[in-house]
Design a protein around this motif. Sequence first.
Motif, PDB file in Angstrom:
ATOM      1  N   GLY A   1       0.805  -1.196   0.000  1.00 17.88           N
ATOM      2  CA  GLY A   1       0.000   0.000   0.000  1.00 17.88           C
ATOM      3  C   GLY A   1       0.845   1.255   0.000  1.00 17.88           C
ATOM      4  O   GLY A   1       1.910   1.304   0.639  1.00 17.88           O
ATOM      5  N   VAL A   2       0.380   2.264  -0.691  1.00 16.79           N
ATOM      6  CA  VAL A   2       1.025   3.572  -0.755  1.00 16.79           C
ATOM      7  C   VAL A   2      -0.038   4.619  -0.498  1.00 16.79           C
ATOM      8  O   VAL A   2      -1.096   4.621  -1.151  1.00 16.79           O
ATOM      9  N   GLY A   3       0.215   5.516   0.475  1.00 14.62           N
ATOM     10  CA  GLY A   3      -0.801   6.500   0.792  1.00 14.62           C
ATOM     11  C   GLY A   3      -0.284   7.644   1.625  1.00 14.62           C
ATOM     12  O   GLY A   3       0.926   7.779   1.883  1.00 14.62           O
ATOM     13  N   ILE A   4      -1.214   8.476   2.097  1.00 13.69           N
ATOM     14  CA  ILE A   4      -0.923   9.647   2.920  1.00 13.69           C
ATOM     15  C   ILE A   4      -1.815   9.602   4.150  1.00 13.69           C
ATOM     16  O   ILE A   4      -3.016   9.295   4.055  1.00 13.69           O
ATOM     17  N   ASN A   5      -1.232   9.891   5.302  1.00 10.60           N
ATOM     18  CA  ASN A   5      -1.960   9.922   6.559  1.00 10.60           C
ATOM     19  C   ASN A   5      -1.710  11.260   7.239  1.00 10.60           C
ATOM     20  O   ASN A   5      -0.568  11.726   7.321  1.00 10.60           O
ATOM     21  N   TYR A   6      -2.787  11.893   7.722  1.00  6.69           N
ATOM     22  CA  TYR A   6      -2.688  13.148   8.461  1.00  6.69           C
ATOM     23  C   TYR A   6      -2.970  12.864   9.932  1.00  6.69           C
ATOM     24  O   TYR A   6      -4.068  12.394  10.272  1.00  6.69           O
ATOM     25  N   GLU A   7      -1.982  13.123  10.770  1.00  2.47           N
ATOM     26  CA  GLU A   7      -2.090  12.837  12.201  1.00  2.47           C
ATOM     27  C   GLU A   7      -2.024  14.125  12.995  1.00  2.47           C
ATOM     28  O   GLU A   7      -1.194  15.010  12.716  1.00  2.47           O
ATOM     29  N   TYR A   8      -2.867  14.198  14.017  1.00  2.00           N
ATOM     30  CA  TYR A   8      -2.941  15.419  14.828  1.00  2.00           C
ATOM     31  C   TYR A   8      -1.765  15.510  15.784  1.00  2.00           C
ATOM     32  O   TYR A   8      -1.463  14.569  16.511  1.00  2.00           O
ATOM     33  N   ASN A   9      -1.086  16.669  15.765  1.00  3.17           N
ATOM     34  CA  ASN A   9       0.022  16.950  16.666  1.00  3.17           C
ATOM     35  C   ASN A   9      -0.467  17.913  17.739  1.00  3.17           C
ATOM     36  O   ASN A   9      -0.741  19.087  17.444  1.00  3.17           O
ATOM     37  N   PRO A  10      -0.624  17.459  18.992  1.00  2.00           N
ATOM     38  CA  PRO A  10      -1.171  18.345  20.033  1.00  2.00           C
ATOM     39  C   PRO A  10      -0.239  19.490  20.410  1.00  2.00           C
ATOM     40  O   PRO A  10      -0.708  20.505  20.933  1.00  2.00           O
ATOM     41  N   ILE A  11       1.067  19.351  20.147  1.00  2.00           N
ATOM     42  CA  ILE A  11       1.983  20.438  20.475  1.00  2.00           C
ATOM     43  C   ILE A  11       1.790  21.612  19.511  1.00  2.00           C
ATOM     44  O   ILE A  11       1.681  22.774  19.920  1.00  2.00           O
ATOM     45  N   ARG A  12       1.731  21.280  18.223  1.00  2.00           N
ATOM     46  CA  ARG A  12       1.525  22.332  17.218  1.00  2.00           C
ATOM     47  C   ARG A  12       0.050  22.652  17.008  1.00  2.00           C
ATOM     48  O   ARG A  12      -0.277  23.678  16.406  1.00  2.00           O
ATOM     49  N   GLY A  13      -0.818  21.788  17.480  1.00  2.00           N
ATOM     50  CA  GLY A  13      -2.239  22.051  17.350  1.00  2.00           C
ATOM     51  C   GLY A  13      -2.755  21.946  15.937  1.00  2.00           C
ATOM     52  O   GLY A  13      -3.712  22.646  15.570  1.00  2.00           O
ATOM     53  N   LYS A  14      -2.181  21.074  15.108  1.00  2.00           N
ATOM     54  CA  LYS A  14      -2.632  20.922  13.729  1.00  2.00           C
ATOM     55  C   LYS A  14      -2.321  19.515  13.243  1.00  2.00           C
ATOM     56  O   LYS A  14      -1.577  18.757  13.883  1.00  2.00           O
ATOM     57  N   MET A  15      -2.885  19.170  12.089  1.00  2.00           N
ATOM     58  CA  MET A  15      -2.667  17.869  11.475  1.00  2.00           C
ATOM     59  C   MET A  15      -1.361  17.902  10.680  1.00  2.00           C
ATOM     60  O   MET A  15      -1.100  18.856   9.929  1.00  2.00           O
ATOM     61  N   GLU A  16      -0.549  16.860  10.838  1.00  2.00           N
ATOM     62  CA  GLU A  16       0.714  16.763  10.123  1.00  2.00           C
ATOM     63  C   GLU A  16       0.648  15.630   9.115  1.00  2.00           C
ATOM     64  O   GLU A  16       0.105  14.558   9.390  1.00  2.00           O
ATOM     65  N   ARG A  17       1.233  15.856   7.949  1.00  2.00           N
ATOM     66  CA  ARG A  17       1.174  14.889   6.858  1.00  2.00           C
ATOM     67  C   ARG A  17       2.263  13.832   7.017  1.00  2.00           C
ATOM     68  O   ARG A  17       3.401  14.136   7.358  1.00  2.00           O
ATOM     69  N   GLN A  18       1.896  12.585   6.744  1.00  2.00           N
ATOM     70  CA  GLN A  18       2.833  11.453   6.788  1.00  2.00           C
ATOM     71  C   GLN A  18       2.636  10.609   5.530  1.00  2.00           C
ATOM     72  O   GLN A  18       1.509  10.294   5.163  1.00  2.00           O
ATOM     73  N   PHE A  19       3.749  10.259   4.881  1.00  7.53           N
ATOM     74  CA  PHE A  19       3.693   9.384   3.713  1.00  7.53           C
ATOM     75  C   PHE A  19       3.826   7.932   4.183  1.00  7.53           C
ATOM     76  O   PHE A  19       4.626   7.636   5.081  1.00  7.53           O
TER      77      PHE A  19
END
Length: 276
Positions: A243-261
């Motif tokens: 599988g190949v994809g993109i996941n957006y995970e919430y970072n509580p320190i920065r208070g936003k979603m971060e992109r992960q390949f």
Amino acid sequence: MKRGISLIILLLCAFSMQAQSDLTWIRTAEGRMVVVPKRAVFDLNLPKFAYRNFTPSDRQLIEAKLREFIPDLPTSSVFDQERPMDMIISSSAYQPFFNPYTPMLRRVSPMALDFHEVSVVPVSEQLAFITSGQQYTWPGVGGLTRINTELLWTHERFSLSGGAFAGRYFTPFNPSPQFMGGFNAMASYDVTDWMTVRGWGQYTFYESKEKNNPHLMLNPFYNHTNVGGAFEFKVNDNGFRVGVGINYEYNPIRGKMERQFMFYPAGKIGTFRIGN
């Protein structure tokens, strides 16, 4: 000469009497004599059956070792106490409650009591109820005990699942276990026999503030709030996929979603898939 003949006659009479005691002579309708053996009667005096639980040699050795450290151990074996039938239990999650070696196993390895079990209950041809339980321990980092329940609906090339999870976790920042929970959902569609499109989302909440505990953010095995999608491609006929994809995970320190390949292996067993 007469004495010898008399002795032979006496012996023949003795054998004849012994033979008569074991044989029955019957005259047939034609006047013939038929010899039939008598039915033997055996007097069997069997001793009363005494049952004793079998203790394997390895358990005997362990009991002997226990007596070295605990001289006042009761005379009756610790293995003769009443327990479930041969300690056969339906789930490893109950092992700490019934296994007499639990304290010893915990001293040997903090991961000795970890487990991962899945139960699938078909509701209909297209609907199934899935329950899974896991317990993971990472020495010096933390641990997690979690139960997840979800419904899986499939129709031809399309599948949809959703449910909730709950459990407890601990880290060096919170040695006492605290509770966590959340909801998740996943959808997939088989575009062709060799390609599948998949999407997922999850919301997670913890009892304490996640941003103050770096162990929760750095450990990927903990549940995190995320959303993403991927393409899965068939590699061979045995069901192995990548599988190949993109996941957006919430970072509580920065208070936003971060992109992960993402690049991950996946598999397929019947209508149920493993991966992601």
